[in-house]
Design a protein around this motif. Structure first.
Motif, short mmCIF file in Angstrom:
data_model
loop_
_atom_site.label_atom_id
_atom_site.label_comp_id
_atom_site.label_asym_id
_atom_site.label_seq_id
_atom_site.Cartn_x
_atom_site.Cartn_y
_atom_site.Cartn_z
N GLY A 238 5.71 -9.92 -5.06
CA GLY A 238 6.61 -8.80 -4.97
C GLY A 238 6.74 -8.26 -3.55
O GLY A 238 6.01 -8.64 -2.63
N ASP A 239 7.67 -7.32 -3.37
CA ASP A 239 7.94 -6.73 -2.06
C ASP A 239 6.80 -5.81 -1.65
O ASP A 239 6.15 -5.17 -2.49
N VAL A 240 6.59 -5.72 -0.35
CA VAL A 240 5.49 -4.87 0.15
C VAL A 240 5.85 -4.39 1.55
O VAL A 240 6.52 -5.08 2.32
N ASN A 241 5.42 -3.16 1.88
CA ASN A 241 5.56 -2.60 3.22
C ASN A 241 4.21 -2.64 3.91
O ASN A 241 3.17 -2.45 3.27
N LEU A 242 4.23 -2.88 5.22
CA LEU A 242 2.99 -2.95 6.00
C LEU A 242 2.93 -1.77 6.97
O LEU A 242 3.92 -1.46 7.65
N GLU A 263 -10.76 -2.81 15.46
CA GLU A 263 -10.86 -1.69 14.54
C GLU A 263 -9.62 -1.53 13.68
O GLU A 263 -9.59 -0.73 12.75
N GLY A 264 -8.58 -2.29 13.96
CA GLY A 264 -7.32 -2.14 13.26
C GLY A 264 -7.35 -2.68 11.84
O GLY A 264 -8.02 -3.65 11.53
N VAL A 265 -6.65 -2.00 10.94
CA VAL A 265 -6.47 -2.45 9.57
C VAL A 265 -4.98 -2.40 9.25
O VAL A 265 -4.21 -1.69 9.92
N THR A 266 -4.59 -3.13 8.23
CA THR A 266 -3.20 -3.12 7.77
C THR A 266 -3.16 -2.59 6.35
O THR A 266 -3.91 -3.06 5.49
N ALA A 267 -2.32 -1.59 6.14
CA ALA A 267 -2.15 -1.00 4.81
C ALA A 267 -0.96 -1.67 4.13
O ALA A 267 0.11 -1.82 4.73
N PHE A 268 -1.15 -2.06 2.87
CA PHE A 268 -0.09 -2.68 2.07
C PHE A 268 0.37 -1.66 1.02
O PHE A 268 -0.45 -1.13 0.26
N VAL A 269 1.67 -1.41 0.99
CA VAL A 269 2.22 -0.40 0.08
C VAL A 269 3.48 -0.97 -0.57
O VAL A 269 4.40 -1.39 0.13
N ARG A 270 3.52 -0.98 -1.90
CA ARG A 270 4.70 -1.45 -2.61
C ARG A 270 5.83 -0.41 -2.51
O ARG A 270 5.57 0.79 -2.33
N ASP A 283 0.45 15.30 6.35
CA ASP A 283 0.27 14.83 7.72
C ASP A 283 0.52 13.33 7.85
O ASP A 283 0.73 12.83 8.96
N SER A 284 0.47 12.60 6.74
CA SER A 284 0.67 11.15 6.79
C SER A 284 2.13 10.75 6.63
O SER A 284 2.45 9.57 6.59
N TRP A 334 11.63 11.71 5.35
CA TRP A 334 10.20 11.52 5.60
C TRP A 334 9.63 10.66 4.47
O TRP A 334 9.93 10.88 3.30
N VAL A 335 8.80 9.71 4.84
CA VAL A 335 8.25 8.75 3.89
C VAL A 335 6.73 8.88 3.88
O VAL A 335 6.08 8.83 4.93
N THR A 336 6.16 9.02 2.67
CA THR A 336 4.70 9.18 2.53
C THR A 336 4.15 8.14 1.56
O THR A 336 4.61 8.06 0.41
N PRO A 337 3.18 7.32 1.99
CA PRO A 337 2.53 6.38 1.05
C PRO A 337 1.72 7.13 0.00
O PRO A 337 0.86 7.96 0.35
N LYS A 338 1.99 6.88 -1.27
CA LYS A 338 1.22 7.51 -2.36
C LYS A 338 -0.03 6.72 -2.70
O LYS A 338 -1.00 7.26 -3.22
N SER A 339 0.00 5.43 -2.44
CA SER A 339 -1.13 4.55 -2.74
C SER A 339 -1.09 3.40 -1.75
O SER A 339 0.00 2.94 -1.38
N LEU A 340 -2.23 2.96 -1.31
CA LEU A 340 -2.25 1.85 -0.35
C LEU A 340 -3.54 1.05 -0.48
O LEU A 340 -4.55 1.54 -0.99
N ARG A 341 -3.47 -0.20 -0.06
CA ARG A 341 -4.64 -1.10 -0.01
C ARG A 341 -4.80 -1.56 1.43
O ARG A 341 -3.81 -1.92 2.09
N LEU A 342 -6.02 -1.58 1.92
CA LEU A 342 -6.28 -1.89 3.32
C LEU A 342 -6.96 -3.24 3.47
O LEU A 342 -7.87 -3.58 2.71
#
Length: 351
Positions: A238-242, A263-270, A283-284, A334-342
């Motif tokens: 499925g589609d995902v935003n990084l 130290e960088g991580v990537t968050a995946f958000v549908r 703030d996010s 304004w866009v806010t991630p409600k759930s994310l995986r790192l």
């Protein structure tokens, strides 16, 4: 009966199609082999059927080694993507074919064959077309007949190679529901190959994601979709935003530019996990420009461009939410991630 696959390898010339594949397929489950082209799913299915012989490893049926058994000795019914019906035979004779070619000491009598075929015509259900030829049938009807032919010899396992790939969307969805109902009635161990994520997630008890000749993840549809084992699986399902950032004090800190790799991580958000609003809700929140909005049935997909680094994002809203916001192309939001995986370097990071 269960299927156990242990350390199976298979190469074609210099190309290794299967790489130490191990997999357990429980008795009575409907299992999807899902993955991109070249991932090894069809080669694995054909190895289970006996149409390919592994270079190494074992395939066990109910604990019995079937690795080198001939296809006709395996008790397998195989359904091909393009039906493979005999054009010169009627529907009735196509379904009866597997019964008529059995060894003489195992072949049922003519009356039993007729009864079995008629029962299957009712099961599929196409009891009125027994005297027609394949060219007189629709694609969906031909696929049902192909399935009935595979079931006629009463196989222990049912294997299907992209069974709905050649059909239009409406017919494909109808046949998916029908196959699920049929499986629930027959309780036969079944394995099907597909590259369609929606098909696998909707139809299967267990989804096996295959990539580059290996099992990337195996689990229930909810497990593989909600908890992908790697970024590659996440992006395939499925589609995902990084979003790039780093972890500090037990939280994800967004950075519009790629931070230090150490130290960088990537968050995946549908897309459905992004909240879109006219004003920042936390703030996010990330400023963005709305480019397009288009309806997808009961939902609206919006395409956005971030203000901070100009990357594209996609979000999914309900129609009511989209209507209440009164959004139009060119609006600032304004866009806010409600759930994310790192993930960092392919491994999940906990916060």
């Amino acid at each position: 009966m269960s299927i156990s696959i242990h350390d199976v390898n298979k190469s074609f010339g210099g190309f290794q199609a299967l790489k130490n594949v191990s997999l357990e397929i429980p008795d009575g489950e409907l299992v999807a082999l899902l993955g991109p082209s070249g991932g090894g799913k069809t080669t694995l299915l054909r190895s289970i059927a006996g149409l390919e012989t592994p270079d190494s490893g074992q395939i066990l049926f109910g604990g019995r080694d079937a690795t080198l058994s001939k296809p006709q000795e395996r008790g397998v019914g195989f359904v091909f993507q393009h039906y493979a019906l005999f054009r010169h035979m009627t529907v009735f004779e196509n379904i009866a074919f597997g019964l008529r070619v059995k060894p003489k000491d195992q072949r049922p009598g003519e009356e039993e064959i007729r009864q079995r075929v008629n029962d299957l015509l009712k099961l599929i259900p196409l009891y009125w077309i027994g005297d027609r030829y394949p060219d007189q049938l629709s694609g969906g009807q031909r696929q049902r007949v192909a399935l009935a032919r595979a079931l006629a010899p009463r196989p222990t396992f049912l294997l299907l190679d992209e069974p709905f790939g050649a059909l239009d969307t409406k017919v494909r969805k109808e046949l998916r529901r029908w196959l699920r109902q049929l499986h629930d009635e027959m309780k036969m161990t079944s394995v099907f190959v597909t590259h369609d994520q929606e098909e696998a997630l909707e139809l299967a008890d267990r989804v096996v994601v295959m990539m580059n000749g290996r099992v990337a993840q195996s689990g229930t549809p909810d497990e593989v979709y909600d908890h992908p084992a790697s970024p590659q699986v996440y992006q395939f399902l499925g589609d995902v935003n990084l979003f790039h950032g780093r972890v500090a004090s037990g939280s994800f800190l967004h950075n519009p530019h790629q931070p230090n790799p150490e130290e960088g991580v990537t968050a995946f958000v549908r897309p459905h996990e992004l909240e879109v609003d006219r004003y920042p809700s936390s703030d996010s929140a990330i400023p963005a420009l709305l480019l397009h909005a288009y309806a997808l049935g009961p939902k609206v997909r919006v395409e956005l461009r971030r203000m901070d680094n100009h990357e594209l994002m996609e979000a999914e809203l309900t129609r009511d939410r989209h209507r209440n916001l009164g959004l139009a192309a060119g609006d600032s939001v304004w866009v806010t991630p409600k759930s994310l995986r790192l993930f960092r370097d392919g491994e999940e990071v906990a916060i």
